[in-house]
Design a protein around this motif. Sequence first.
Motif, PDB file in Angstrom:
ATOM      1  N   UNK A 504       0.807  -1.234   0.000  1.00 48.39           N
ATOM      2  CA  UNK A 504       0.000   0.000   0.000  1.00 48.39           C
ATOM      3  C   UNK A 504       0.836   1.279   0.000  1.00 48.39           C
ATOM      4  N   UNK A 505       2.099   1.147   0.415  1.00 51.31           N
ATOM      5  CA  UNK A 505       2.890   2.362   0.613  1.00 51.31           C
ATOM      6  C   UNK A 505       4.246   2.326  -0.095  1.00 51.31           C
ATOM      7  N   UNK A 506       5.069   1.344   0.225  1.00 49.65           N
ATOM      8  CA  UNK A 506       6.447   1.364  -0.272  1.00 49.65           C
ATOM      9  C   UNK A 506       6.530   1.126  -1.781  1.00 49.65           C
ATOM     10  N   UNK A 507       5.850   0.124  -2.283  1.00 53.49           N
ATOM     11  CA  UNK A 507       5.913  -0.164  -3.723  1.00 53.49           C
ATOM     12  C   UNK A 507       5.282   0.957  -4.561  1.00 53.49           C
ATOM     13  N   UNK A 508       4.062   1.425  -4.222  1.00 56.98           N
ATOM     14  CA  UNK A 508       3.504   2.560  -4.980  1.00 56.98           C
ATOM     15  C   UNK A 508       4.390   3.801  -4.912  1.00 56.98           C
ATOM     16  N   UNK A 509       5.091   3.979  -3.774  1.00 54.32           N
ATOM     17  CA  UNK A 509       5.971   5.131  -3.644  1.00 54.32           C
ATOM     18  C   UNK A 509       7.163   5.017  -4.598  1.00 54.32           C
ATOM     19  N   UNK A 510       7.712   3.830  -4.710  1.00 49.46           N
ATOM     20  CA  UNK A 510       8.790   3.600  -5.683  1.00 49.46           C
ATOM     21  C   UNK A 510       8.336   3.976  -7.089  1.00 49.46           C
ATOM     22  N   UNK A 511       7.180   3.441  -7.476  1.00 47.37           N
ATOM     23  CA  UNK A 511       6.643   3.705  -8.822  1.00 47.37           C
ATOM     24  C   UNK A 511       6.391   5.191  -9.021  1.00 47.37           C
ATOM     25  N   UNK A 512       5.782   5.812  -8.031  1.00 49.65           N
ATOM     26  CA  UNK A 512       5.484   7.241  -8.111  1.00 49.65           C
ATOM     27  C   UNK A 512       6.740   8.075  -8.236  1.00 49.65           C
ATOM     28  N   UNK A 513       7.784   7.723  -7.504  1.00 43.70           N
ATOM     29  CA  UNK A 513       9.044   8.463  -7.586  1.00 43.70           C
ATOM     30  C   UNK A 513       9.653   8.357  -8.985  1.00 43.70           C
ATOM     31  N   UNK A 514       9.633   7.159  -9.540  1.00 46.10           N
ATOM     32  CA  UNK A 514      10.176   6.969 -10.887  1.00 46.10           C
ATOM     33  C   UNK A 514       9.422   7.812 -11.911  1.00 46.10           C
ATOM     34  N   UNK A 515       8.080   7.811 -11.809  1.00 44.47           N
ATOM     35  CA  UNK A 515       7.246   8.587 -12.743  1.00 44.47           C
ATOM     36  C   UNK A 515       7.497  10.092 -12.565  1.00 44.47           C
ATOM     37  N   UNK A 516       7.557  10.522 -11.308  1.00 47.56           N
ATOM     38  CA  UNK A 516       7.709  11.954 -11.029  1.00 47.56           C
ATOM     39  C   UNK A 516       9.080  12.452 -11.478  1.00 47.56           C
ATOM     40  N   UNK A 517      10.117  11.680 -11.199  1.00 44.39           N
ATOM     41  CA  UNK A 517      11.469  12.098 -11.593  1.00 44.39           C
ATOM     42  C   UNK A 517      11.582  12.175 -13.113  1.00 44.39           C
ATOM     43  N   UNK A 518      10.992  11.205 -13.789  1.00 44.44           N
ATOM     44  CA  UNK A 518      11.029  11.215 -15.254  1.00 44.44           C
ATOM     45  C   UNK A 518      10.334  12.461 -15.802  1.00 44.44           C
ATOM     46  N   UNK A 519       9.175  12.806 -15.200  1.00 46.93           N
ATOM     47  CA  UNK A 519       8.427  13.987 -15.643  1.00 46.93           C
ATOM     48  C   UNK A 519       9.251  15.261 -15.451  1.00 46.93           C
ATOM     49  N   UNK A 520       9.846  15.415 -14.265  1.00 48.67           N
ATOM     50  CA  UNK A 520      10.573  16.647 -13.975  1.00 48.67           C
ATOM     51  C   UNK A 520      11.884  16.736 -14.748  1.00 48.67           C
ATOM     52  N   UNK A 521      12.529  15.598 -14.996  1.00 53.23           N
ATOM     53  CA  UNK A 521      13.744  15.618 -15.817  1.00 53.23           C
ATOM     54  C   UNK A 521      13.424  16.053 -17.245  1.00 53.23           C
ATOM     55  N   UNK A 522      12.251  15.594 -17.741  1.00 47.17           N
ATOM     56  CA  UNK A 522      11.818  16.024 -19.084  1.00 47.17           C
ATOM     57  C   UNK A 522      11.516  17.515 -19.096  1.00 47.17           C
ATOM     58  N   UNK A 523      10.904  18.008 -18.014  1.00 43.09           N
ATOM     59  CA  UNK A 523      10.601  19.438 -17.916  1.00 43.09           C
ATOM     60  C   UNK A 523      11.895  20.268 -17.871  1.00 43.09           C
ATOM     61  N   UNK A 524      12.916  19.746 -17.181  1.00 40.83           N
ATOM     62  CA  UNK A 524      14.206  20.464 -17.112  1.00 40.83           C
ATOM     63  C   UNK A 524      14.832  20.548 -18.503  1.00 40.83           C
TER      64      UNK A 524
END
Length: 592
Positions: A504-524
């Motif tokens: 409920x927490x650790x695995x979704x957080x991993x996935x969310x971090x990967x998605x968020x970092x990819x989004x912000x790196x693309x924005x940079x």
Amino acid sequence: MAVEELQSVVKRCQILEEQDFKEEDFGLFQLAGQRCIDEGHIDQLLEIIQNEKNKVIIKNMGWNLVGPVVRCLLWNDKEDDKRKYYFLVLDLLVKLCNPKELLLGLLELIEEPSGKQISQIILLLLQPLQTVIQKLRNNKAYSVGLALSTLWSQLSLLPVPYSKEQIQADNYGLCQCCKALIQFTKPFVEDVIDNKENSLENEKLKDEILKFCFKSLKCPLLTAQFLEQSEEAGDDPLRYFASEIIGFLSAIGHPFPKIIFNHGRKKKTWDYLEFEEEEDKQLSDSMASLAYLVFVQGISIDQLPMVLSPSYLLQFNMGHIEVLLQRTEESIFSKGLDLLENGLLRIEDNSLFHQYLEIKSFLTVPQGLVKVMTLCPIETLRKKGLAMLQLYINKLDPQGKYTLFRCLLNTSNHSGVEAFIIQNIKNQIDISLKRTYNKWFTGPQLISLLDLVLFLPEGAETDLLQNSDRIMASLNLLRYLVIKDNENDNQTGLWTELEKIENNFLKPLHTGLNMSKAHYEAEIKNSQEVQKSKDLCSITVGREDIPNMPPEMQLKVLHSALFTFDLIESVLARVEELIEIKTKSTSEENMG
């Protein structure tokens, strides 16, 4: 010419009986009198009014001249050598004219002005108005009520001074008017006290004074700020006004303990409450103001029974605190914070029973504090809101704390507030593990609470940037639990729930971090390209578009977001490392 016209009208009327005066006579008298005033013949007008032969004429027609005289006193130069004549004319008209007509005329004059002129005319006419009412033989209570209502309505239009400097400057004259209004009301309060027969008229007069006191408690006293309780307090006109209003309540048979301890009860033990249901909102504001004046400002607190327990006083005041915190005006909701602090400081830590949370206000008040903490634009008040919420938590017993934490986690909808609650949960678990065991922060009860903490509201799609405070607090709590609670002991119940926490927490957080970092790196990358072209563009941060931001600033915002994700990722990695070490160690012990 004007004087001759007036003398002609007066001479004709002298030979008439009072009942024979015609409407035409009234009109001619008013017109000629007005012209005398306009042309500056006030001394000759005074002679005509003083003439004993004209007594009946002045009694019936003179009230029409009050308005012109009052306007001259207000608008004319203060150094005008004829001002004394205007005052003499006004005094004589008040003395000689029909009081019923005068009352209505004076009240109409009081209702006319706006702005700074409101206080000027009130201060000028309060004494004449008092004299006129005292001359009335019938319906005195109605007349007092009408006068007080009119005066209060005008005073409520004036801005209430906020700072010490504003109180002392009193630019709009509110403080002067409040002092004068007390002197105006005192004789009528004394009439109530002196009347031992409790006649119907006396009861009506009580009601009118009571209504005025309640209106005054709401305005100006609800928003009024008071000077520090020191030597200066004696010079505080608003404190003086508040003290006198509370004194009036006691004098007419309604001491504040009797009023406030019966407010809100289904069965009333307080008489004369016909108007309570009609003006319930106003009365709630007035009662909250009264509670603040008594408990925080200490006005007439010596009337309070000494036997009342601190928890009872807090329970009594919680409804008033709720009313104050619901308001958006800083000058009012800050009084709610002060009244709450006053009540909580009387109570020992951990002694406020959880049963109090069954009372609605005991849950709505902390929710009101959350609004202050998150919405108030003034930093000092936001900090005080936070301090009061912590103080409130400290006073509750363990089950009360547990209940409040669940409530605020479900209702606050603010990452920072949720992080604050999670930190408090961690503190309570620490106390339970190290010092005093309690079932609310260990075992099944704690696991139920952790279900609200160790999860992502929208799974991997959760906005990690917006929820970063909550996520970091949750990870820190989880890290603490893993370190402090061994798998074999499992005091907290963590280890039996570990699989659920991971899903409920650790695995979704991993996935969310990967998605968020990819989004912000693309924005940079996009922002860097735009920077080369020197154009402005919009970026998406936390699901919100930020338009037309300079490229340098965009990059700063984006890198800050990436730093936050890196921080979350590092704590997440440490938590998972600790879990692996602990489970491995436990399995080796079991095998050994």
